[in-house]
Design a protein around this motif. Structure first.
Motif, PDB file in Angstrom:
ATOM      1  N   PRO A 181       6.342 -68.834   6.476  1.00  0.00           N
ATOM      2  CA  PRO A 181       6.155 -67.651   7.318  1.00  0.00           C
ATOM      3  C   PRO A 181       4.729 -67.524   7.820  1.00  0.00           C
ATOM      4  N   GLN A 182       4.590 -66.831   8.922  1.00  0.00           N
ATOM      5  CA  GLN A 182       3.270 -66.493   9.435  1.00  0.00           C
ATOM      6  C   GLN A 182       2.769 -65.243   8.716  1.00  0.00           C
ATOM      7  N   ALA A 183       1.534 -65.285   8.256  1.00  0.00           N
ATOM      8  CA  ALA A 183       0.960 -64.120   7.586  1.00  0.00           C
ATOM      9  C   ALA A 183       0.695 -63.015   8.614  1.00  0.00           C
ATOM     10  N   LEU A 184       1.129 -61.819   8.279  1.00  0.00           N
ATOM     11  CA  LEU A 184       0.967 -60.693   9.196  1.00  0.00           C
ATOM     12  C   LEU A 184      -0.483 -60.211   9.220  1.00  0.00           C
ATOM     13  N   ASP A 185      -1.013 -59.971  10.420  1.00  0.00           N
ATOM     14  CA  ASP A 185      -2.298 -59.290  10.522  1.00  0.00           C
ATOM     15  C   ASP A 185      -2.034 -57.789  10.675  1.00  0.00           C
ATOM     16  N   GLU A 186      -3.081 -57.022  10.854  1.00  0.00           N
ATOM     17  CA  GLU A 186      -2.913 -55.561  10.934  1.00  0.00           C
ATOM     18  C   GLU A 186      -2.003 -55.167  12.091  1.00  0.00           C
ATOM     19  N   ALA A 187      -2.176 -55.811  13.228  1.00  0.00           N
ATOM     20  CA  ALA A 187      -1.323 -55.494  14.377  1.00  0.00           C
ATOM     21  C   ALA A 187       0.121 -55.875  14.088  1.00  0.00           C
ATOM     22  N   GLY A 188       0.310 -57.003  13.398  1.00  0.00           N
ATOM     23  CA  GLY A 188       1.658 -57.429  13.048  1.00  0.00           C
ATOM     24  C   GLY A 188       2.328 -56.473  12.083  1.00  0.00           C
ATOM     25  N   ILE A 189       1.572 -55.970  11.137  1.00  0.00           N
ATOM     26  CA  ILE A 189       2.130 -54.992  10.194  1.00  0.00           C
ATOM     27  C   ILE A 189       2.530 -53.723  10.932  1.00  0.00           C
ATOM     28  N   GLU A 190       1.694 -53.269  11.820  1.00  0.00           N
ATOM     29  CA  GLU A 190       2.021 -52.060  12.585  1.00  0.00           C
ATOM     30  C   GLU A 190       3.278 -52.288  13.432  1.00  0.00           C
ATOM     31  N   LYS A 191       3.417 -53.490  14.006  1.00  0.00           N
ATOM     32  CA  LYS A 191       4.621 -53.791  14.782  1.00  0.00           C
ATOM     33  C   LYS A 191       5.859 -53.715  13.902  1.00  0.00           C
ATOM     34  N   GLN A 192       5.806 -54.287  12.709  1.00  0.00           N
ATOM     35  CA  GLN A 192       6.974 -54.266  11.834  1.00  0.00           C
ATOM     36  C   GLN A 192       7.344 -52.836  11.452  1.00  0.00           C
ATOM     37  N   LEU A 193       6.358 -52.020  11.142  1.00  0.00           N
ATOM     38  CA  LEU A 193       6.625 -50.618  10.800  1.00  0.00           C
ATOM     39  C   LEU A 193       7.288 -49.886  11.972  1.00  0.00           C
ATOM     40  N   ALA A 194       6.760 -50.103  13.167  1.00  0.00           N
ATOM     41  CA  ALA A 194       7.331 -49.451  14.346  1.00  0.00           C
ATOM     42  C   ALA A 194       8.749 -49.939  14.613  1.00  0.00           C
ATOM     43  N   ASP A 195       8.994 -51.224  14.371  1.00  0.00           N
ATOM     44  CA  ASP A 195      10.329 -51.780  14.610  1.00  0.00           C
ATOM     45  C   ASP A 195      11.346 -51.223  13.623  1.00  0.00           C
ATOM     46  N   PHE A 196      10.950 -51.041  12.372  1.00  0.00           N
ATOM     47  CA  PHE A 196      11.846 -50.410  11.402  1.00  0.00           C
ATOM     48  C   PHE A 196      12.214 -49.006  11.860  1.00  0.00           C
ATOM     49  N   ALA A 197      11.221 -48.238  12.265  1.00  0.00           N
ATOM     50  CA  ALA A 197      11.473 -46.859  12.690  1.00  0.00           C
ATOM     51  C   ALA A 197      12.368 -46.817  13.925  1.00  0.00           C
ATOM     52  N   ARG A 198      12.087 -47.687  14.898  1.00  0.00           N
ATOM     53  CA  ARG A 198      12.921 -47.722  16.107  1.00  0.00           C
ATOM     54  C   ARG A 198      14.361 -48.088  15.770  1.00  0.00           C
ATOM     55  N   CYS A 199      14.542 -49.064  14.901  1.00  0.00           N
ATOM     56  CA  CYS A 199      15.886 -49.492  14.514  1.00  0.00           C
ATOM     57  C   CYS A 199      16.653 -48.352  13.857  1.00  0.00           C
ATOM     58  N   ALA A 200      15.993 -47.604  12.976  1.00  0.00           N
ATOM     59  CA  ALA A 200      16.648 -46.472  12.318  1.00  0.00           C
ATOM     60  C   ALA A 200      17.012 -45.379  13.312  1.00  0.00           C
ATOM     61  N   ALA A 201      16.119 -45.099  14.248  1.00  0.00           N
ATOM     62  CA  ALA A 201      16.410 -44.084  15.268  1.00  0.00           C
ATOM     63  C   ALA A 201      17.605 -44.505  16.118  1.00  0.00           C
ATOM     64  N   LEU A 202      17.674 -45.788  16.459  1.00  0.00           N
ATOM     65  CA  LEU A 202      18.807 -46.279  17.236  1.00  0.00           C
ATOM     66  C   LEU A 202      20.096 -46.261  16.423  1.00  0.00           C
ATOM     67  N   ALA A 203      20.001 -46.462  15.118  1.00  0.00           N
ATOM     68  CA  ALA A 203      21.183 -46.368  14.271  1.00  0.00           C
ATOM     69  C   ALA A 203      21.753 -44.955  14.307  1.00  0.00           C
TER      70      ALA A 203
END
Length: 678
Positions: A132-154
């Motif tokens: 895997p590619q190690a997440l940087d700060e921007a990558g971590i923020e993207k993953q957090l935002a993607d989790f939230a968006r996915c839940a909202a769409l659910a």
């Protein structure tokens, strides 16, 4: 409807404050392969709706990645995809408005079959294809935002909640464990920093879905892995996740790469429920337990002991969608029990993302394709052979309204299942035979045991069609000395009809060869029926719960002292053809008992001195007392040939149709499909 007295805990509602679950039965998450199929959404809708009509209180879907790097295939990242998910939620709520359905958000992290996979650190899993590619700060923020968006769409898609999986070696759990989180910033180091990411995922999700939405967090309550979480870390995480907004915790046991079986048939029923009970006393939200809970009395006892608030069953709902209704109505003996074989479900999932089904219920995940509707023209059918194929054909045909007579020369039904049930670790096969015995009564099948029939008798019987399910006969290889007294058949060994010496060679290392090796080396109680024995065999410490839940000491498996060699002609590693999710457990168990696995064997002759072979071309004498032959099978088709010669309409099913690599999954599937259209 009043609460049944037999299972009062199982059928009591659970109040979550803003909503209520009608009972304590949860259909747990299981990836089906339909998530990636072109016709997947309507098929999933039918699949889940059938389980709703069967009585479950809540369903958790298979895992849905929140973004491209989080997995494979289907995602939920746009409103357009959310509209497709409405097929599922609409079908569930139309079947029963009181049933809740939650979507599992699964970010596979380092386990994703995707070169773009990500993790806290660039640590490759031994079971994953990519580093895997190690997440940087921007990558971590993207993953957090993607989790939230996915839940909202659910929520937009009509789901009643989401489950966030924080276990099993997937993304969230790799943040938690030091061996996969090598970071020194605010997302690594101390446990407070390592748990920051999963806690923040829960906080972000709760913020976007609001307070009246079910949020389940799947926590690894026992990693079964050296270097896994310590108990105090698990409790700390559970309390932090609860404070961040989770209103249910679902306990999970083991990472996928952990060398401990947790879902195979060799695992005792409800083996891990006590771990859930321990965590339940440390938090205030309801807890779900799971793993090898397959019958109502097991589920009820777990709840009655206070080990959980909800019981999750995934594979049992594949095996019988009517499980809950049957339990509520006192028809437990009609439940088609999950035997934990994994052959048509998890072996398919982890063997290349094939579509999931069920060995004992081929309709699972095929609800729009395979149905057993009433026959328009009732026929008189003779089924000869009451093994898995004959039983499946007879019960499906009779269920559809045909008049079925089932013949078998043996004194009991079961065929090869009567051998399997005698193998330590395969005691669940008794349940399948119990189910079929009950189905014979329910559907009015005329069962004639101890009856050997020939073509003339069947022709005289006036049957419209004869189904030949006469099974197999063991293949006896033509080598010099094969008639020697020390040579015995696997059937005679399993049934105890022939003695077995102290020095043994097993000719053939397929599934039957491994079963025979297990049987003749086993000592003491079966770990499948005794949790303490199971824990000792696999190095689990339930009492003290050390880091990862494992002792770190090489487990010892009791042996009766026999010297055994398991031989195969192929040069491939011995056991390569065994099931993806269970084969390693059999290889490991036999290795711990000292069984030698030998490949590249050419059999020469048997004599008083033993078995003469060449191993990769080198001559050897194996000084054995007993040679057990597990060298494949041949179909028994004599009756079929006689029927065809007599002009009787006949159909071959099961081992009589195809005997290579004796396969109950294939036999039951074939028989059920043929009976669905007869």
């Amino acid at each position: 409807m009043p609460t049944p007295t037999r299972y009062p805990h199982l059928f009591s509602p659970l109040d979550l404050g803003f909503t209520r679950l009608k009972n304590r039965v949860l259909m747990g998450s299981m990836h089906t392969g339909l998530e990636e199929a072109e016709d997947g959404f309507p098929r999933m809708a039918a699949y889940y709706a059938e389980r709703v009509r069967g009585g479950v209180g809540m369903i958790i879907t298979g895992g849905i990645p929140p973004n491209e790097e989080g997995g494979f295939g289907a995602k939920l990242s746009t409103p357009e995809v959310a509209d497709q998910h409405r097929l599922i939620t609409g079908a569930v709520h139309a079947a029963d408005a009181d049933v809740k359905i939650c979507m599992q958000i699964l970010h596979m992290g380092a386990l994703a079959p995707n070169p773009a996979c990500v993790a806290p650190s660039a640590v490759k899993s031994r079971i994953a294809p990519f580093t895997p590619q190690a997440l940087d700060e921007a990558g971590i923020e993207k993953q957090l935002a993607d989790f939230a968006r996915c839940a909202a769409l659910a929520r937009q898609a009509g789901y009643d909640g989401v489950e966030i999986i924080g276990s099993a070696g997937y993304l969230l759990s790799t943040f938690l464990v030091e061996k996969t989180n090598l970071r020194t910033d605010a997302w690594g180091g101390s446990f407070g920093h390592r748990m920051r990411f999963p806690v923040e995922v829960v906080r972000r999700v709760r913020a976007v879905v609001g307070p009246d939405f079910i949020l389940i967090f799947r926590i690894s309550a026992m990693d079964m892995l050296e270097g896994g979480l310590a108990w105090d870390e698990i409790v700390t995480l559970a309390r932090a996740v609860e404070a961040a907004g989770a209103n249910i915790l679902s306990t999970h046991f083991c990472w996928h790469e952990a060398p401990v079986p947790t879902i195979a048939t060799m695992v005792p029923r409800a083996a891990f429920a006590s771990v859930t009970g321990r965590l339940r006393r440390a938090v205030t939200v309801p807890l779900i337990t799971s793993n090898r809970i397959n019958m109502p009395e097991v589920a009820e006892s777990v709840l009655a002991r206070g080990d959980a608030d909800l019981v999750s069953m995934a594979r049992p709902m594949l095996a019988d969608p009517e499980w809950v209704n049957k339990a509520r109505e006192g028809r437990e003996d009609e439940i088609n029990t999950c035997i934990g074989c994994n052959q048509a479900c998890l072996d398919h999932t982890f063997g290349g993302y094939k579509q999931v089904s069920c060995l004992v219920n081929p309709r699972a995940c095929n609800e729009t394709l395979l149905n057993y509707g009433p026959t328009p023209a009732r026929k008189r059918l003779a089924v000869v052979g009451a093994g898995p194929a004959g039983l499946a054909y007879a019960t499906v045909a009779a269920q559809r309204g045909h008049a079925v007579t089932l013949f078998d020369s043996a004194a009991e039904i079961g065929g090869q299942f009567n051998l399997a049930k005698r193998i330590p670790g395969k005691e669940e096969f008794f349940e399948t035979l119990r189910y079929y015995r009950r189905m014979i009564d329910v559907h009015g099948i005329d069962l004639r045991l101890g009856t050997r029939v020939d073509a003339a008798a069947l022709q005289a019987g006036g049957f419209d069609e004869v189904i030949v399910a006469t099974g197999i006969t063991p293949r006896r290889p033509e080598i010099e000395g094969i008639q020697h007294a020390k040579v015995v058949s696997y059937i005679d060994v399993i049934l105890g009809r022939k003695p077995v010496g102290q020095r043994v060679a097993i000719m053939g290392a397929g599934g039957i060869g491994f079963d025979v090796a297990e049987l003749i080396t086993h000592a003491g109680p079966s770990g499948a029926t005794d949790i303490d024995v199971f824990a000792r065999e696999w190095g689990i410490d339930f009492a003290n719960h050390p880091r990862g839940g494992v002792t770190g000491v090489l487990p010892q498996v009791a042996s009766n002292g026999r010297s055994v060699m398991l031989l195969q002609r192929k040069t491939d590693p011995v056991g390569k053809t065994l099931g993806r999710t269970t084969g390693w457990t059999h290889r490991m168990t036999l290795a711990r008992r000292g069984v030698r696995l030998v490949n590249g064997v050419e059999y020469l002759k048997v004599d008083d001195a033993g078995l003469h072979v060449r191993v990769f071309g080198e001559p050897q004498l194996l000084e054995v007392d007993t040679l057990i032959v597990c060298a494949g099978q041949l179909p028994l088709r004599t009756l079929y040939d006689d029927l065809v010669a007599a002009g009787v309409k006949a159909t071959l099913v099961g081992g009589a149709f195809e005997a290579s690599e004796l396969d109950a999954k294939r036999a039951i599937d074939q028989a059920s499909r043929l009976a669905a259209v007869v």
